[in-house]
Design a protein around this motif. Structure first.
Motif, PDB file in Angstrom:
ATOM      1  N   LEU A   1     -10.652  -7.131   4.391  1.00  0.00           N
ATOM      2  CA  LEU A   1     -10.631  -8.582   4.167  1.00  0.00           C
ATOM      3  C   LEU A   1      -9.813  -9.289   5.246  1.00  0.00           C
ATOM      4  N   GLU A   2     -10.108 -10.559   5.450  1.00  0.00           N
ATOM      5  CA  GLU A   2      -9.301 -11.393   6.349  1.00  0.00           C
ATOM      6  C   GLU A   2      -8.802 -12.600   5.574  1.00  0.00           C
ATOM      7  N   GLY A   3      -7.557 -13.007   5.878  1.00  0.00           N
ATOM      8  CA  GLY A   3      -7.033 -14.189   5.225  1.00  0.00           C
ATOM      9  C   GLY A   3      -5.577 -14.071   4.854  1.00  0.00           C
ATOM     10  N   GLU A   4      -5.116 -14.952   3.955  1.00  0.00           N
ATOM     11  CA  GLU A   4      -3.720 -15.000   3.546  1.00  0.00           C
ATOM     12  C   GLU A   4      -3.481 -14.088   2.340  1.00  0.00           C
ATOM     13  N   TYR A   5      -2.610 -13.108   2.524  1.00  0.00           N
ATOM     14  CA  TYR A   5      -2.342 -12.157   1.442  1.00  0.00           C
ATOM     15  C   TYR A   5      -0.852 -11.821   1.395  1.00  0.00           C
ATOM     16  N   THR A   6      -0.389 -11.417   0.211  1.00  0.00           N
ATOM     17  CA  THR A   6       0.971 -10.884   0.097  1.00  0.00           C
ATOM     18  C   THR A   6       0.936  -9.415   0.486  1.00  0.00           C
ATOM     19  N   ILE A   7       2.136  -8.820   0.625  1.00  0.00           N
ATOM     20  CA  ILE A   7       2.184  -7.422   1.068  1.00  0.00           C
ATOM     21  C   ILE A   7       1.698  -6.457  -0.009  1.00  0.00           C
ATOM     22  N   GLU A   8       1.542  -6.936  -1.251  1.00  0.00           N
ATOM     23  CA  GLU A   8       1.052  -6.065  -2.333  1.00  0.00           C
ATOM     24  C   GLU A   8      -0.428  -6.246  -2.614  1.00  0.00           C
ATOM     25  N   ASP A   9      -1.054  -7.253  -2.000  1.00  0.00           N
ATOM     26  CA  ASP A   9      -2.491  -7.469  -2.202  1.00  0.00           C
ATOM     27  C   ASP A   9      -3.293  -6.404  -1.470  1.00  0.00           C
ATOM     28  N   THR A  10      -4.428  -6.011  -2.041  1.00  0.00           N
ATOM     29  CA  THR A  10      -5.321  -5.058  -1.384  1.00  0.00           C
ATOM     30  C   THR A  10      -6.066  -5.770  -0.269  1.00  0.00           C
ATOM     31  N   ILE A  11      -5.946  -5.211   0.950  1.00  0.00           N
ATOM     32  CA  ILE A  11      -6.634  -5.837   2.096  1.00  0.00           C
ATOM     33  C   ILE A  11      -7.745  -4.940   2.644  1.00  0.00           C
ATOM     34  N   ALA A  12      -7.803  -3.700   2.162  1.00  0.00           N
ATOM     35  CA  ALA A  12      -8.847  -2.783   2.615  1.00  0.00           C
ATOM     36  C   ALA A  12      -8.979  -1.638   1.618  1.00  0.00           C
ATOM     37  N   ARG A  13     -10.159  -0.989   1.637  1.00  0.00           N
ATOM     38  CA  ARG A  13     -10.380   0.202   0.808  1.00  0.00           C
ATOM     39  C   ARG A  13     -10.947   1.315   1.665  1.00  0.00           C
ATOM     40  N   VAL A  14     -10.412   2.511   1.432  1.00  0.00           N
ATOM     41  CA  VAL A  14     -10.872   3.691   2.165  1.00  0.00           C
ATOM     42  C   VAL A  14     -11.418   4.696   1.168  1.00  0.00           C
ATOM     43  N   GLU A  15     -12.623   5.162   1.422  1.00  0.00           N
ATOM     44  CA  GLU A  15     -13.253   6.164   0.567  1.00  0.00           C
ATOM     45  C   GLU A  15     -13.083   7.528   1.214  1.00  0.00           C
ATOM     46  N   ALA A  16     -12.391   8.410   0.516  1.00  0.00           N
ATOM     47  CA  ALA A  16     -12.091   9.735   1.073  1.00  0.00           C
ATOM     48  C   ALA A  16     -12.808  10.810   0.275  1.00  0.00           C
ATOM     49  N   LYS A  17     -13.361  11.807   0.977  1.00  0.00           N
ATOM     50  CA  LYS A  17     -14.010  12.942   0.336  1.00  0.00           C
ATOM     51  C   LYS A  17     -12.955  13.987  -0.010  1.00  0.00           C
ATOM     52  N   THR A  18     -12.961  14.451  -1.234  1.00  0.00           N
ATOM     53  CA  THR A  18     -12.040  15.497  -1.673  1.00  0.00           C
ATOM     54  C   THR A  18     -12.834  16.636  -2.299  1.00  0.00           C
ATOM     55  N   ASP A  19     -12.159  17.739  -2.589  1.00  0.00           N
ATOM     56  CA  ASP A  19     -12.832  18.888  -3.202  1.00  0.00           C
ATOM     57  C   ASP A  19     -13.402  18.539  -4.574  1.00  0.00           C
TER      58      ASP A  19
ATOM     59  N   GLY B   1     -14.524  15.542  -5.418  1.00  0.00           N
ATOM     60  CA  GLY B   1     -15.428  14.403  -5.350  1.00  0.00           C
ATOM     61  C   GLY B   1     -14.949  13.340  -4.378  1.00  0.00           C
ATOM     62  N   THR B   2     -15.136  12.076  -4.728  1.00  0.00           N
ATOM     63  CA  THR B   2     -14.766  10.950  -3.866  1.00  0.00           C
ATOM     64  C   THR B   2     -13.587  10.202  -4.476  1.00  0.00           C
ATOM     65  N   ARG B   3     -12.627   9.841  -3.604  1.00  0.00           N
ATOM     66  CA  ARG B   3     -11.470   9.074  -4.075  1.00  0.00           C
ATOM     67  C   ARG B   3     -11.339   7.808  -3.233  1.00  0.00           C
ATOM     68  N   VAL B   4     -11.089   6.687  -3.884  1.00  0.00           N
ATOM     69  CA  VAL B   4     -10.947   5.408  -3.189  1.00  0.00           C
ATOM     70  C   VAL B   4      -9.465   5.039  -3.114  1.00  0.00           C
ATOM     71  N   HIS B   5      -8.986   4.751  -1.890  1.00  0.00           N
ATOM     72  CA  HIS B   5      -7.598   4.333  -1.667  1.00  0.00           C
ATOM     73  C   HIS B   5      -7.575   2.825  -1.401  1.00  0.00           C
ATOM     74  N   ASP B   6      -6.795   2.101  -2.183  1.00  0.00           N
ATOM     75  CA  ASP B   6      -6.580   0.675  -1.921  1.00  0.00           C
ATOM     76  C   ASP B   6      -5.415   0.535  -0.939  1.00  0.00           C
ATOM     77  N   LEU B   7      -5.657  -0.113   0.201  1.00  0.00           N
ATOM     78  CA  LEU B   7      -4.614  -0.277   1.225  1.00  0.00           C
ATOM     79  C   LEU B   7      -4.006  -1.673   1.143  1.00  0.00           C
ATOM     80  N   THR B   8      -2.684  -1.731   1.220  1.00  0.00           N
ATOM     81  CA  THR B   8      -1.970  -3.003   1.296  1.00  0.00           C
ATOM     82  C   THR B   8      -1.277  -3.082   2.657  1.00  0.00           C
ATOM     83  N   MET B   9      -0.580  -4.195   2.896  1.00  0.00           N
ATOM     84  CA  MET B   9       0.144  -4.328   4.171  1.00  0.00           C
ATOM     85  C   MET B   9       1.482  -3.618   4.147  1.00  0.00           C
ATOM     86  N   MET B  10       1.870  -3.097   2.967  1.00  0.00           N
ATOM     87  CA  MET B  10       3.161  -2.414   2.860  1.00  0.00           C
ATOM     88  C   MET B  10       2.947  -0.940   2.561  1.00  0.00           C
ATOM     89  N   GLN B  11       3.823  -0.100   3.130  1.00  0.00           N
ATOM     90  CA  GLN B  11       3.862   1.306   2.771  1.00  0.00           C
ATOM     91  C   GLN B  11       5.318   1.728   2.617  1.00  0.00           C
TER      92      GLN B  11
END
Length: 592
Positions: free
Chosen positions: A162-180, A182-192
């Protein structure tokens, strides 16, 4: 969650029982006021906890609750220009909440949860991303671009960004990862988050072969530090350690500065806070604070938090390094940090080592300094960042044989030994050229040859030789007087005086002299050494010492460091011509 009860309180050390399910270095909340602490030792169900706040009023029976997570820092937009305490609590936010004095048990998030940042994507949906890849940027202020990276341990396909105004806890991207499974979705924020005692990973550590330009002549010329290098500044009280670190923070060619005030006097941190915002950054023309993070744990703050402040600072520095920036970290001072180690070790009743310091002092120092370096960062492409660590050491009475100084010298590659006698004579920076050294000199020779001049190495070598000869000649002068020296030796003494006063001495508070470019340093050095070479030739041709030393150009050379950078080429060319003409005239007069 794991809850226990206090059985003993000894200053910042608390012993609690019922902590069998906790782990080493877990963060705990102590007492009814929820004081922050960290587990240091576990014996069966008893845990030894260092509390980062004042423990007065605590007693047996008070609750202790483990968070089951290690001490970690929050990494994201909002770090730059901020002032944190040793465990990354924002001091300004705490002041607004509770007043000028820190209230015990106060819990304030390190980064502002309400502020919105404008996120601009640099990746698109469908891209394959892995740990360290930059998915977007936030313009944190006028000069600093904060690069948002995929957290360590995540790899997969970017399904949404996504593009725009967000707080550091808002989800700005999602990554779909393959695991043993099945599939797992990671919600990415601006903070780690990252645990402070664990070094952030990288692909490869590189050999430091590029100069960290500081603009301080004695450092760049005689005892250089490489980009990604480690250095120590030991010296007694009043010798100028803090001023040297301030100069390096202001002028070193780094993109980001992380300054850790570890156990130092509060007025010194106040000077930094007052001075940095007003100082014009030569790289950007804006305030120096626009690329600075400050960690303040002054001498009146709890001693346990002092031990954590070093790790908090270097973890933040590693985060910026991973973005591909060159980071300079100043730790003032590691001696105070070691004293905190000693106090906690004593309360834990560990077997003491030399002078009461714990036996693992050297190991802890090495772990800290080894986190510096020039690295290839984790990412799918090629990104290089560096972290240069410069630590002040405050040995009692200036005794460099004490354990902290000795342990530090075994680890670092640059030693800028400060001398109280030099500072007493108002020679600043008070770095003693006879005891200091740099082990990066060999690696940087090619860099100096390519980027400054082919005769840089020869000139600096001759300069160091003259200073060493002066030290030997001074012993003779003190015994029999200067008139007993040969004319050649007197030329050496005069050249050494010129090197000391006209070149190595630098005024941190003079607008022109506070910083010297490498070009200006080279031209000054060449001018002083040209006088030395020509004076030796004139003496051999029969010229008198007094005539040589009274040449009009000598006075101009003495003022050469105050020539503004934009006039260096013109003025220095004129001085070199005057020197040649006056020496030639003197030699011709003797020949006739």
């Amino acid at each position: 969650m794991n809850e226990g009860r206090i059985v003993k309180v000894s200053g910042p050390l608390v012993i609690a029982e019922g902590m069998r399910n906790s782990n080493m270095f877990d963060v705990v909340r102590v007492g009814n006021e929820n004081l922050i602490g960290e587990i240091l030792e576990i014996h069966e169900d008893r845990a030894s906890i260092q509390v980062y706040e004042e423990t007065s009023g605590l007693g047996p029976g008070a609750p202790v609750v483990s968070t089951m997570a290690p001490l970690s820092v929050e990494l994201g937009p909002g770090l730059i220009e901020n002032l944190f305490d040793g465990i990354q609590r924002p001091l300004e936010a705490m002041r607004l909440k509770t007043g000028d004095n820190i209230t015990r048990g106060i819990s304030v998030p390190a980064l502002d949860r309400a502020k919105k940042w404008h996120f601009v994507p640099r990746a698109k949906a469908g891209d394959h991303v892995q740990a360290g890849d930059i998915i977007g940027v936030v313009q944190e202020n006028e000069v600093f671009e904060h690069r948002i990276m995929v957290p360590v341990g995540i790899e997969g396909t970017l399904t949404e960004i996504l593009e725009g105004e967000y707080t550091i806890e808002d989800t700005i991207a999602r990554v779909e990862a393959k695991t043993d499974s099945g599939t797992r979705v990671h919600d990415l924020t601006m903070m780690q988050k990252w645990p402070v005692r664990k070094a952030r990973p990288y692909k490869e550590k590189m050999s430091p072969d590029e100069l960290l330009i500081t603009g301080q002549r004695i450092i760049d010329t005689l005892f250089p530090i490489a980009l990604g290098g480690v250095a120590a500044i030991p010296g007694p009280f009043g010798s100028g350690k803090t001023v040297v670190q301030h100069q390096l923070a202001k002028w070193a060619a780094a993109d980001i500065v992380v300054y850790i005030g570890c156990g130092e006097r509060g007025n010194e941190m106040t000077d930094v806070l007052m001075e940095f915002p007003e100082l014009k950054d030569p790289r950007t023309g804006k305030s120096l604070m626009k690329r600075t993070v400050l960690i303040a744990n002054t001498s009146d703050m709890p001693v346990a938090a002092r031990e954590a402040s070093i790790y908090t600072g270097i973890t933040i520095a590693e985060y910026f390094r991973d973005m591909g920036y060159n980071v300079a970290l100043m730790a003032d001072s590691t001696s105070r940090w070691a004293e905190a180690l000693r106090e906690m070790s004593g309360r834990l009743e560990e077997m003491p080592g030399e002078e009461g310091y714990p036996a693992y002092l050297s190991t802890r120092l090495a772990q800290f300094y080894e986190r510096a370096g020039k690295v290839k960062a984790l990412c799918s492409g090629e990104r290089i960042g560096s972290l240069s660590a410069i630590g002040a050491v405050s040995p009692p009475g200036g005794d460099l044989s004490e354990p902290v100084a000795q342990a530090t010298l075994r680890i670092v590659k640059v030693f800028w030994g400060l001398d109280y006698n030099l500072s007493y004579r108002r020679h600043f920076p008070a770095i003693n050229w006879l005891i200091s050294y740099s082990l990066y000199e060999e690696k940087l020779r090619d860099w100096f040859t390519e980027n400054v001049s082919r005769d840089w190495v020869r000139l600096t070598g001759d300069m160091m030789r003259i200073l060493q000869e002066e030290a030997e000649l001074q012993e003779i002068v003190q015994l029999v007087g200067v008139d007993a020296l040969s004319p050649i030796d007197r030329v050496t003494l005069e050249a050494a005086r010129s090197i000391r006063e006209d070149y190595l001495q630098q005024d941190a508070f003079n607008e022109v002299d506070t910083y010297s470019t490498l070009n200006k340093q080279y031209r000054m050095l060449r001018l002083i050494m040209s006088f030395y070479y020509r004076a030796r030739d004139a003496v051999k041709a029969g010229a008198g010492i007094d005539e040589i030393f009274s040449l009009p150009v000598r006075e101009r050379i003495g003022r050469a460091k105050f020539v503004p950078e934009e006039k260096v080429s013109q003025v220095y060319d004129e001085m070199e011509k005057d020197l040649e003409a006056q020496m030639d005239a003197l030699t011709a007069k003797e020949d006739s």
